[in-house]
Scaffold this motif. Structure first.
Motif, PDB file in Angstrom:
ATOM      1  N   PHE A   1       1.711 -10.241  -1.522  1.00  0.00           N
ATOM      2  CA  PHE A   1       1.416 -10.707  -0.098  1.00  0.00           C
ATOM      3  C   PHE A   1      -0.040 -11.389   0.043  1.00  0.00           C
ATOM      4  N   ASP A   2      -0.041 -12.147   1.110  1.00  0.00           N
ATOM      5  CA  ASP A   2      -1.361 -12.537   1.506  1.00  0.00           C
ATOM      6  C   ASP A   2      -1.873 -11.288   2.128  1.00  0.00           C
ATOM      7  N   PRO A   3      -3.252 -11.033   2.185  1.00  0.00           N
ATOM      8  CA  PRO A   3      -3.767  -9.990   2.698  1.00  0.00           C
ATOM      9  C   PRO A   3      -3.374  -9.850   4.272  1.00  0.00           C
ATOM     10  N   GLU A   4      -3.415 -10.924   5.008  1.00  0.00           N
ATOM     11  CA  GLU A   4      -3.257 -11.047   6.464  1.00  0.00           C
ATOM     12  C   GLU A   4      -1.825 -11.039   6.594  1.00  0.00           C
ATOM     13  N   HIS A   5      -1.100 -10.867   5.732  1.00  0.00           N
ATOM     14  CA  HIS A   5       0.424 -10.603   5.755  1.00  0.00           C
ATOM     15  C   HIS A   5       1.113  -9.586   4.707  1.00  0.00           C
ATOM     16  N   ALA A   6       0.446  -8.396   4.597  1.00  0.00           N
ATOM     17  CA  ALA A   6       0.900  -7.394   3.825  1.00  0.00           C
ATOM     18  C   ALA A   6       2.003  -7.006   4.273  1.00  0.00           C
ATOM     19  N   LEU A   7       2.675  -6.278   3.163  1.00  0.00           N
ATOM     20  CA  LEU A   7       4.273  -5.512   3.660  1.00  0.00           C
ATOM     21  C   LEU A   7       4.019  -4.208   4.254  1.00  0.00           C
ATOM     22  N   ASP A   8       3.041  -3.465   3.874  1.00  0.00           N
ATOM     23  CA  ASP A   8       2.780  -2.215   4.616  1.00  0.00           C
ATOM     24  C   ASP A   8       2.308  -2.339   6.057  1.00  0.00           C
ATOM     25  N   GLU A   9       1.553  -3.400   6.327  1.00  0.00           N
ATOM     26  CA  GLU A   9       1.193  -3.650   7.665  1.00  0.00           C
ATOM     27  C   GLU A   9       2.358  -4.450   8.510  1.00  0.00           C
ATOM     28  N   ARG A  10       2.999  -4.932   8.084  1.00  0.00           N
ATOM     29  CA  ARG A  10       4.207  -5.649   8.607  1.00  0.00           C
ATOM     30  C   ARG A  10       5.242  -4.556   8.894  1.00  0.00           C
ATOM     31  N   ILE A  11       5.637  -3.664   8.000  1.00  0.00           N
ATOM     32  CA  ILE A  11       6.306  -2.461   8.324  1.00  0.00           C
ATOM     33  C   ILE A  11       5.783  -1.844   9.555  1.00  0.00           C
TER      34      ILE A  11
END
Length: 258
Positions: free
Chosen positions: A241-251
């Motif tokens: 994932f792009d750093p600004e679109h990371a999976l952990d942050e999205r969750i």
């Protein structure tokens, strides 16, 4: 860094994804999956799951960077045709361990399938399902009367599980969500959060009168008698994932969306 000669490109059959595929192929050279270090997938979440399952089936597991040309695109990055080399060099990688579903039908057939998001048991007719639920070595619910039940991973906790009012699980939490779908009895049971090492098993009560299907992501097995779900620690998938679109942050952000 150049992507030429290192990456495979796969695309959903939709017109939009096919047009993006053609655009990228004009900019870069790509290789077959078997020769690739990484895979770029163009499509939506469904196509991402389809691609991951195909890699598991072919024993060609490679890191995958998805770009959204579908609807939701929770597992995907933003579609941009340019600057791909820099994005790949800066991408943040997340390891995802799938579930393993072992389903036995009323006819005695056994079907095994991985599940990256969730395993769902669903009633096949207008009548509710009746399920015995085991967690670990203990029967925790002798009779769950419901439309179905979901076992979700952290990666899948924001998908069907969230729609059924299940909990959102942070990446790396080492947890699974056990979420009922429209429970009738026990009426007040709203599910459980379990360690991901837990073996979860279901026995269908009255399977002929109240038939149930089991679905591992997109693969359905109809008329099941028993279903066992556990984490398959022998398999690891890598999503980029792009750093600004990371999976952990999205969750994590999904917990604050009204």
């Amino acid at each position: 860094m150049t992507i030429d000669g290192k990456y495979a490109l796969v695309a959903s059959p939709t017109d939009e994804a096919q047009a993006a595929d053609a655009q990228l192929r004009e900019l870069h050279e790509f290789v077959d999956l078997k020769d690739a270090e990484c895979v770029i997938a163009l499509g939506g979440d469904g196509f991402m799951l389809q691609t991951l399952h195909q890699m598991l089936a072919d024993n060609q597991i490679k890191p995958i960077f998805g770009m959204n040309l579908g609807t939701v695109g929770f597992l995907m990055n933003e579609w941009r045709p340019h600057g791909l080399e820099e994005r790949l060099s800066k991408a943040k990688t997340f390891s995802v361990t799938p579930l393993r579903m072992d389903a036995v039908t009323v006819d005695g057939d056994t079907v095994t399938s991985p599940a990256i998001n969730e395993v769902s048991l669903l009633r096949e007719t207008r009548q509710t399902a009746k399920l015995e639920v085991t967690a670990g070595e203990n029967v925790v619910i002798e009779e769950l009367v419901c439309d179905g039940v979901i076992v979700a991973t952290p990666a899948g906790s924001t998908a069907y599980n969230l729609s059924a009012r299940g909990p959102i699980l942070p990446m790396g939490s080492n947890l699974l969500a056990l979420t009922p779908i429209s429970p009738f009895r026990p009426r007040r049971w709203r599910g459980a959060i379990l360690p991901d090492k837990t073996r979860i098993a279901f026995r269908v009560l009255e399977p002929l009168k109240r038939p149930v299907s089991a679905v591992a992501d997109q693969r359905e097995v109809r008329d099941v008698a028993t279903v066992e779900v556990r984490l398959d620690t022998s398999l690891t998938l890598s999503l980029m994932f792009d750093p600004e679109h990371a999976l952990d942050e999205r969750i994590a952000r999904e917990q604050f969306i009204a």
